[in-house]
Design a protein around this motif. Structure first.
Motif, PDB file in Angstrom:
ATOM      1  N   LEU B  66       0.471  -0.834   0.209  1.00  0.00           N
ATOM      2  CA  LEU B  66      -0.046  -0.184  -0.224  1.00  0.00           C
ATOM      3  C   LEU B  66       1.023   1.162  -0.223  1.00  0.00           C
ATOM      4  O   LEU B  66       0.886   2.151  -0.666  1.00  0.00           O
ATOM      5  CB  LEU B  66      -1.053  -0.110   1.163  1.00  0.00           C
ATOM      6  CG  LEU B  66      -2.105   0.730   1.223  1.00  0.00           C
ATOM      7  CD1 LEU B  66      -3.271   0.070   0.616  1.00  0.00           C
ATOM      8  CD2 LEU B  66      -1.881   2.199   2.674  1.00  0.00           C
ATOM      9  N   THR B  68       3.860   1.383  -1.620  1.00  0.00           N
ATOM     10  CA  THR B  68       4.946   1.935  -2.041  1.00  0.00           C
ATOM     11  C   THR B  68       4.173   1.531  -3.723  1.00  0.00           C
ATOM     12  O   THR B  68       4.643   2.158  -4.562  1.00  0.00           O
ATOM     13  CB  THR B  68       5.425   0.057  -2.207  1.00  0.00           C
ATOM     14  OG1 THR B  68       5.009  -1.202  -2.826  1.00  0.00           O
ATOM     15  CG2 THR B  68       6.554   1.288  -1.135  1.00  0.00           C
ATOM     16  N   GLY B  69       2.591   2.345  -3.156  1.00  0.00           N
ATOM     17  CA  GLY B  69       1.702   2.034  -4.431  1.00  0.00           C
ATOM     18  C   GLY B  69       1.011   0.668  -5.006  1.00  0.00           C
ATOM     19  O   GLY B  69       1.089   0.918  -5.957  1.00  0.00           O
ATOM     20  N   SER B  70       1.287   0.149  -4.353  1.00  0.00           N
ATOM     21  CA  SER B  70       1.046  -1.478  -5.224  1.00  0.00           C
ATOM     22  C   SER B  70      -0.445  -1.657  -4.833  1.00  0.00           C
ATOM     23  O   SER B  70      -0.483  -3.451  -4.150  1.00  0.00           O
ATOM     24  CB  SER B  70       2.433  -2.531  -5.488  1.00  0.00           C
ATOM     25  OG  SER B  70       3.239  -2.249  -5.296  1.00  0.00           O
ATOM     26  N   TYR B  71      -0.740  -0.631  -5.395  1.00  0.00           N
ATOM     27  CA  TYR B  71      -2.171  -0.834  -5.876  1.00  0.00           C
ATOM     28  C   TYR B  71      -2.410  -2.654  -6.227  1.00  0.00           C
ATOM     29  O   TYR B  71      -3.691  -3.150  -5.359  1.00  0.00           O
ATOM     30  CB  TYR B  71      -3.200  -0.257  -5.746  1.00  0.00           C
ATOM     31  CG  TYR B  71      -3.177   1.194  -5.246  1.00  0.00           C
ATOM     32  CD1 TYR B  71      -1.811   1.057  -3.114  1.00  0.00           C
ATOM     33  CD2 TYR B  71      -3.002   2.482  -5.407  1.00  0.00           C
ATOM     34  CE1 TYR B  71      -2.436   2.436  -2.823  1.00  0.00           C
ATOM     35  CE2 TYR B  71      -2.500   3.294  -4.698  1.00  0.00           C
ATOM     36  CZ  TYR B  71      -2.359   3.670  -3.439  1.00  0.00           C
ATOM     37  OH  TYR B  71      -2.182   4.363  -2.541  1.00  0.00           O
TER      38      TYR B  71
END
Lengths: 494, 592
Positions: B66, B68-71
């Motif tokens: 979350l 690191t934007g790895s949605y």
């Protein structure tokens, strides 16, 4: 009366001096809450875009903050950034800096300062060892956008999961735009008090808002392992970085602890194919067998022989399951190919004399002439930069558990290359898959591409190594299981 | 009709069985009432903890993705965990209100448990990056609890019934055995060794320790009953014998006294007839004494306690032992054993009567043995200063002077060459015994003339109950109440010298005496017997009823019975031993 007073003052001074001289030096350092660290060399500048060696980055880390850092649990946490937002499906990240974030010279850290710090690595003339990582993932234009004094945006070509780990690399720390070693200004827990060729003294940065126990760290350059041992025995230092693994046995274990710091560091052999055409595929295949034999016979507790370039846990499982192709032994008869002695340069702190002798012997047995030299810090860097070697026995620290964290020295465009070989196709292939947002698929693709490249044997896997940190028993050195490197500023006296 | 014991045991079996059924049912009911809420509570709490920890674990798992934007990865993990049937909803909302994940499969009827965790940017957890909400459905959990409870209840119920059934089997087995035994016991009319031997629980192959123990205890109990039964019947016989002896002795003595007195006055009788009569009287007297003596011996032996030295009237003791000796030596008709107790009235000493009897007996034995064919042994009692002197005189062969000085020593004997005796312990023990009473023993002897042994024992104070003498005023009426007419005659004889101023009246019946008393206003002294045969009251009852204790004397041969002594002591009534009636001194005041 005056005579009596003078006598008392004199006596008091003498007794204080004698008391002080009676105490061991480390106790005096402990009383002052400072530690003395021996490193192989002191960088000419702490400009992050000019550093190459892991030990120098460790020193830098004491003085510098990154936007985010990896904590002791191996998790990304905020450092200079207070928070961030993921925008544009992960292609844009907006960072908001912490309030009252200041450099050690009391000047405010602004979005501009952060962007300037990144740009140092992105300028074409930069000699950065880490800039390539950033370059590959940032958009070509308008990479950074200042929103206001405290917030800015970074635009990526594609969503890139390891981006935050990349930002946590000390190379991307926030620094003021100065070039001189003594003028380096960061916002980390410590700041430079004194710095010259003979030592660097770091003192507490009062502007740093985080917790720090140690008051001062002094780094002194000690180029050879023998001298480091001497310094330890003479109580001149409390901790050493870069001690050769072959000299670990000489450490006085009564007072010192040898910490085998877990890391993703590797020590491989890199071919320079640009100097000579002798290192064709078949010769590389043949030499791989010889070199890995030496690696097997010369292993130490700090050097674990490895059959793949990347240690376990970095790439997908299939990468490690590959079968090693058999070597064409006919090459053994093709001795004329190595008529001219080959130049092998080894990093002295990794490859000891025993390794050198074993290597020399096995090559001789196979009729290969070789000039093998073990080089210490500045000479080894010179060799790297100049490319004056046929085979380089180097070392590389993966900055985070992702293959992208180790690729830059292989890039022909890199300012700090380990080995010299054709890697265009590798990087082209990687560029095609780097943008896959699903990390598992991305790593699987990487595994396939890297396996193909690895079979070319430009790089001969030799060791996964543990970083030997020797420290005085009474020092508390934080565990590095997840960090891969110790944050020196977190060390304190028990 | 069932035997009461059988009925009790049968009830006990039922009570135990019933109790086990009640306890089992209570447990089963408790299992229904208490356990389900407890289980629900426990499981719910555990489940809450589990849900919380699962949410925490999930948050930790996705936090890096979350941050690191790895949605996409976050969503993948959301979907993965959402496959868990117990999760009804997952929602992840970032601090900037972006919804990363929103999965729901809630039903309206679901019982839900909502949990939430936060993900932070910093280590100090001040800047929240996102909130993770997981809602768990408790429907399946409740179904699980419900089915578990049902199984538990069924289990408890089955277990209860099994236990009750086992209990029933065990009880039947035990009680049947006991019942058989008790039936056998109930048929026993008399406990005998045979019936005791037949008692056992070995009706089956299995031995039950407790039942065997009960039968063993019962056997022991029966044995004790048998023992006591035997002892009781012996005691009854003994008491009956004693009563009879006492009655016979009592009945014989009174007429004997009269006969004796008459004989003393019958001076006109020719000597041979007088001697014959005296011997006959003596013989009857001896029989009476021996009967009484046996009774006393029985008492001592049954008591089995060390004798306490109480004041004892010496003359009856001596009289009794002489009677015994005369009986013992009645075959030796040429040897006469005589007594002279004229001066013995009122002489008490603190001695052990049994021991004194033994001493006198031994000494008389010695005397008898010292007489070759014909001879005479005379026993006299007299007062010697503060001592009572008991003199045993024989006309036997005497003891040589050389032996006399040693005769009291242990092992020294004389004159027993012809007998089996002669251990020399007799005289030695006699001296020891007399010394233990505070007295002494003197031996005087002349060879071929005879031996006189005198025992001196300290006189003691006369007991308060004892009538030392009868004081009569002139013109006093002396009234005798005794069922034995011979006693009337004794008193009449004793008062004969004072007949001019002492009037005598006698009664055999208490009723007649009472009737006379109420009509008489004359100053009187009453000599009343205790034992009035075939009458409702004793003489003591009459005295108490009429309140005449101050001018009455109880004349009885049962003077040494504690109950009588206590009653007399209470009303300060004096006693004269009946055998002493002929010796009691009579003093007449104002007499001429």
């Amino acid at each position: 009366m005056t005579k009596v007073l003078l006598f008392l003052i004199f006596y008091s001074l003498i007794s204080n001096i004698s008391n002080a001289t009676n105490l061991p030096a480390w106790k005096l350092r402990k009383d002052k809450n400072m530690i003395k660290v021996a490193v192989n060399s002191i960088p000419k500048s702490f400009d992050s875009s000019k550093l190459i060696f892991a030990e120098h980055f460790l020193m830098l880390q004491c003085m510098c903050q990154t936007l985010v850092r990896v904590n002791e649990s191996g998790r990304i946490v905020s450092d200079a950034a207070e928070k961030w937002e993921i925008l544009d499906d992960g292609k844009k990240i907006r960072f908001i800096l912490k309030n009252n974030l200041k450099f050690s010279d009391n000047s405010k850290i602004t979005s501009e300062d952060v962007i300037n710090s990144f740009n140092k690595h992105l300028l074409p003339e930069s000699s950065t060892a880490v800039g390539g990582y950033l370059n590959r993932i940032l958009v070509e234009k308008d990479r950074f956008k200042v929103i206001d004094e405290k917030s800015f945006e970074i635009s990526l070509k594609f969503p890139y999961p390891p981006f935050f780990h990349l930002l946590a690399m000390p190379g991307f720390c926030i620094q003021k735009n100065k070039n001189s070693i003594s003028e380096f200004i960061g916002s980390g827990p410590l700041k430079i008090q004194l710095a010259d060729n003979s030592h660097v003294l770091l003192i507490k940065n009062t502007n740093y808002t985080g917790e720090i126990k140690i008051k001062e760290i002094e780094f002194i350059p000690v180029p050879s392992s023998e001298l480091m041992i001497e310094k330890l025995l003479n109580d001149e230092v409390d901790l050493t970085l870069g001690l050769s693994t072959s000299d670990i046995s000489k450490v006085p274990t009564k007072d010192y602890t040898v910490l085998a710091s877990e890391s993703l560091a590797t020590a491989h052999f890199y071919f320079n194919t640009e100097r000579s055409d002798v290192f064709n595929q078949s010769n590389r295949d043949f030499l791989k067998v010889l070199f890995q034999k030496v690696a097997e016979t010369s292993q130490t507790p700090f050097l674990k022989p490895i059959k793949t370039i990347f240690p376990l846990g970095v790439l997908a499982g299939e990468y490690y399951n590959k079968t090693i192709s058999s070597v064409d032994t006919n090459i053994l008869n093709n001795k004329h190919a190595f008529a001219k002695p080959i130049e092998i340069k080894l990093l002295a702190s990794v490859y000891d004399d025993n390794f050198k002798n074993n290597l020399s012997e096995i090559l001789k047995k196979n009729g290969i002439l070789a000039n093998i030299s073990r080089l210490v810090h500045p000479d080894f860097v010179t060799a790297i930069i100049s490319g004056e070697y046929d085979i380089l026995g180097g070392r590389y620290f993966l900055n985070y558990p992702d293959p992208d964290s180790a690729l830059d020295p292989w890039d022909e465009k890199s300012k700090v290359r380990l080995g010299r070989f054709n890697s265009k196709s590798l990087f082209n292939s990687l560029d095609e898959v780097r943008g896959i947002s699903n990390n598992t698929i991305r790593l699987s693709k990487y595994a396939q591409i890297i396996s193909v490249f690895e079979n070319k044997n430009y790089i001969i896997p030799m060791y996964q190594l543990k970083l030997p940190i020797v420290h005085r028993n009474v020092l508390n050195v934080p565990k590095t299981t997840f960090r891969y490197e110790t944050e020196l500023w977190k060390i304190f006296w028990n | 009709m069932k035997h009461p014991r059988n009925k009790l045991i049968f009830s006990l079996q039922k009570v135990i069985l019933l109790t086990s059924i009640i306890v089992g049912l209570i447990l089963a009911i408790l299992a229904v009432i208490i356990f389900p809420p407890q289980i629900t509570n426990l499981v719910s709490n555990q489940y809450k903890q589990f849900a919380k920890s699962q949410t925490l674990q999930f948050s930790s798992n996705i936090s890096q993705d979350l941050l690191t934007g790895s949605y996409a990865e976050v969503n993948r993990k959301c979907e993965e965990i959402f496959q868990d049937a117990s999760i009804a909803l997952i929602k992840i909302i970032t601090s900037d209100e972006k919804q990363i994940c929103d999965l729901s499969k809630m039903n309206k009827s679901d019982n839900l448990l909502q949990t939430s965790e936060s993900i932070f940017f910093d280590e100090n957890k001040t800047n929240k990056a996102a909130t993770v909400q997981i809602t768990f459905s408790l429907t399946s959990l409740n179904t699980l609890i419900s089915s578990t409870t049902k199984w538990l209840f069924s289990g408890v119920l089955i277990l209860t019934f099994i236990l009750i059934f086992l209990n029933y089997l065990i009880l039947t087995f035990i009680f049947n055995g006991l019942r058989k035994q008790l039936n056998l016991i109930s048929k026993v009319e008399f406990i005998t060794t045979d019936t005791i031997d037949k008692m056992s629980f070995n009706t089956t192959a299995i031995e039950i320790a407790e039942a065997e123990s009960v039968i063993d205890q019962f056997k022991k109990f029966a044995e004790k009953i048998l023992e006591q039964q035997t002892a009781l019947s012996k005691q009854k016989i003994s008491i009956a014998t004693e009563e009879l002896s006492k009655q016979v002795a009592h009945d014989i003595r009174s007429p004997l006294s009269a006969l004796n007195m008459i004989l003393n006055q019958a001076t006109h009788l020719p000597e041979p007839q007088r001697i014959l009569t005296r011997n006959a009287i003596q013989r009857i007297n001896d029989i009476a004494n021996n009967l009484l003596n046996k009774e006393k011996q029985n008492k001592i032996s049954t008591d089995g306690q060390a004798p306490v030295l109480n004041p004892e009237l010496i003359s009856p003791i001596i009289s009794m032992i002489l009677s015994e000796k005369r009986t013992q030596y009645r075959e030796k008709s040429e040897i006469s054993i005589e007594e002279n107790l004229t001066s013995a009235y009122g002489l008490f000493s603190k001695i052990d009567p049994t021991e004194l009897k033994r001493v006198i007996s031994n000494l008389i034995n010695n005397s008898v043995e010292s007489i070759c064919h014909k001879g005479r042994i005379v026993v006299r009692i007299s007062l010697d200063g503060n001592n009572i002197a008991i003199e045993i005189q024989d006309d036997g062969k005497g003891i040589p002077k050389s032996i006399i000085d040693k005769i009291g020593e242990k092992g020294v004997s004389f004159g027993k060459e012809n007998t089996n005796a002669g251990t020399g312990l007799g005289v030695f023990h006699a001296i020891q015994t007399i010394q233990s009473f505070g007295g002494k023993l003197l031996i005087k002897s002349k060879e071929n003339e005879g031996t006189t042994i005198t025992i001196f024992i300290p006189i003691c104070e006369t007991p308060s109950w004892f009538c030392e003498k009868i004081n009569l005023d002139s013109e006093t009426l002396f009234v005798c109440l005794d069922d034995d007419i011979s006693i009337h005659q004794i008193w009449q004889q004793r008062l004969a010298p004072f007949k001019n101023y002492i009037e005598f009246k006698s009664f055999t019946s208490a009723t007649a005496f009472t009737d006379w008393y109420y009509n008489s206003g004359k100053k009187s002294l009453f000599a009343i017997d205790f034992e009035l045969l075939n009458q409702d009251k004793t003489g003591l009852d009459v005295i108490e009823d009429l309140g005449i204790q101050t001018n009455s004397i109880l004349v009885t041969s049962r003077y040494n019975e504690e109950i009588i002594l206590n009653r007399c002591d209470k009303i300060k009534l004096k006693i004269i031993p009946k055998s002493m009636a002929e010796y009691v001194p009579i003093c007449i005041a104002n007499s001429i």
